[in-house]
Design a protein around this motif. Structure first.
Motif, short mmCIF file in Angstrom:
data_model
loop_
_atom_site.label_atom_id
_atom_site.label_comp_id
_atom_site.label_asym_id
_atom_site.label_seq_id
_atom_site.Cartn_x
_atom_site.Cartn_y
_atom_site.Cartn_z
N UNK A 1 0.80 -1.23 0.00
CA UNK A 1 0.00 0.00 0.00
C UNK A 1 0.83 1.28 0.00
N UNK A 2 2.16 1.17 0.08
CA UNK A 2 3.01 2.36 0.01
C UNK A 2 3.70 2.48 -1.34
N UNK A 3 3.52 1.51 -2.22
CA UNK A 3 4.15 1.56 -3.54
C UNK A 3 3.55 2.71 -4.35
N UNK A 4 4.38 3.48 -5.07
CA UNK A 4 3.86 4.62 -5.82
C UNK A 4 2.67 4.28 -6.75
N UNK A 5 2.76 3.17 -7.45
CA UNK A 5 1.68 2.78 -8.36
C UNK A 5 0.40 2.46 -7.58
N UNK A 6 0.53 1.79 -6.43
CA UNK A 6 -0.65 1.47 -5.61
C UNK A 6 -1.29 2.76 -5.13
N UNK A 7 -0.46 3.69 -4.63
CA UNK A 7 -0.97 4.96 -4.13
C UNK A 7 -1.71 5.70 -5.24
N UNK A 8 -1.12 5.73 -6.43
CA UNK A 8 -1.75 6.42 -7.56
C UNK A 8 -3.09 5.77 -7.92
N UNK A 9 -3.13 4.45 -7.94
CA UNK A 9 -4.36 3.73 -8.30
C UNK A 9 -5.48 3.95 -7.28
N UNK A 10 -5.12 4.24 -6.04
CA UNK A 10 -6.12 4.35 -4.97
C UNK A 10 -6.32 5.78 -4.48
#
Length: 164
Positions: free
Chosen positions: A121-130
């Motif tokens: 949940x701290x990965x840049x792509x995850x953050x962007x998606x959510x």
């Protein structure tokens, strides 16, 4: 029906089913990660939470996490040495920068090669998606935390994390 047409129809049906399955994986695109099939990983990790696909984190992350199971996000998730070694081997071999590279590279964009993030949940792509998910949604009783993927992604256990 002539004898030659029947095999042709069966072949076309098989081709159609294969195309459908392939398109399902492709439809997931950036949101498909091969689910955990390793029995020990499913049993041990999946007993407390979704057994997260190995391709969602780099190998260094899994190595660090598995070396610190006594402090696993506030819980003691310690395992016997043989089980720990087997699960670590599976996760590392299928990590997003190893065997699961074709799937993991999309989620690991922006993560430096020397980093070992511990939370998907701290990965840049995850953050962007959510980013558009309201903070109040994370606090809902049936969600509980950002790590509860299955609360919103009904097919998370099958590796599909697209919006439902």
């Amino acid at each position: 029906m002539p004898a030659m047409i029947r095999p042709l129809l069966l072949g076309l049906a098989a081709l159609g089913i294969s195309a459908l399955l392939y398109s399902r994986a492709q439809a997931g695109g950036d949101h498909y990660f091969p689910p955990v099939k390793h029995a020990q990983t499913l049993a041990e990790c999946g007993s407390c939470h979704l057994a997260f696909p190995a391709s969602m984190l780099p190998a260094a992350s899994w190595e660090k996490m598995m070396a610190n199971l006594d402090q696993h996000f506030g819980d003691d998730a310690s395992l016997d040495p043989q089980t720990t070694a087997a699960i670590t081997r599976y996760l590392v071999d299928n990590a997003g920068d190893r065997g699961g590279r074709s799937y993991g590279r999309k989620l690991l964009r922006g993560v430096a090669a020397d980093e070992a993030p511990q939370r998907i949940t701290t990965l840049p792509k995850w953050v962007k998606e959510h980013r558009e998910v309201p903070k109040s949604d994370w606090k809902k009783k049936d969600v509980g935390s950002k790590a509860n993927c299955a609360a919103c992604h009904k097919e998370a256990e099958q590796g599909y994390f697209e919006e439902d």
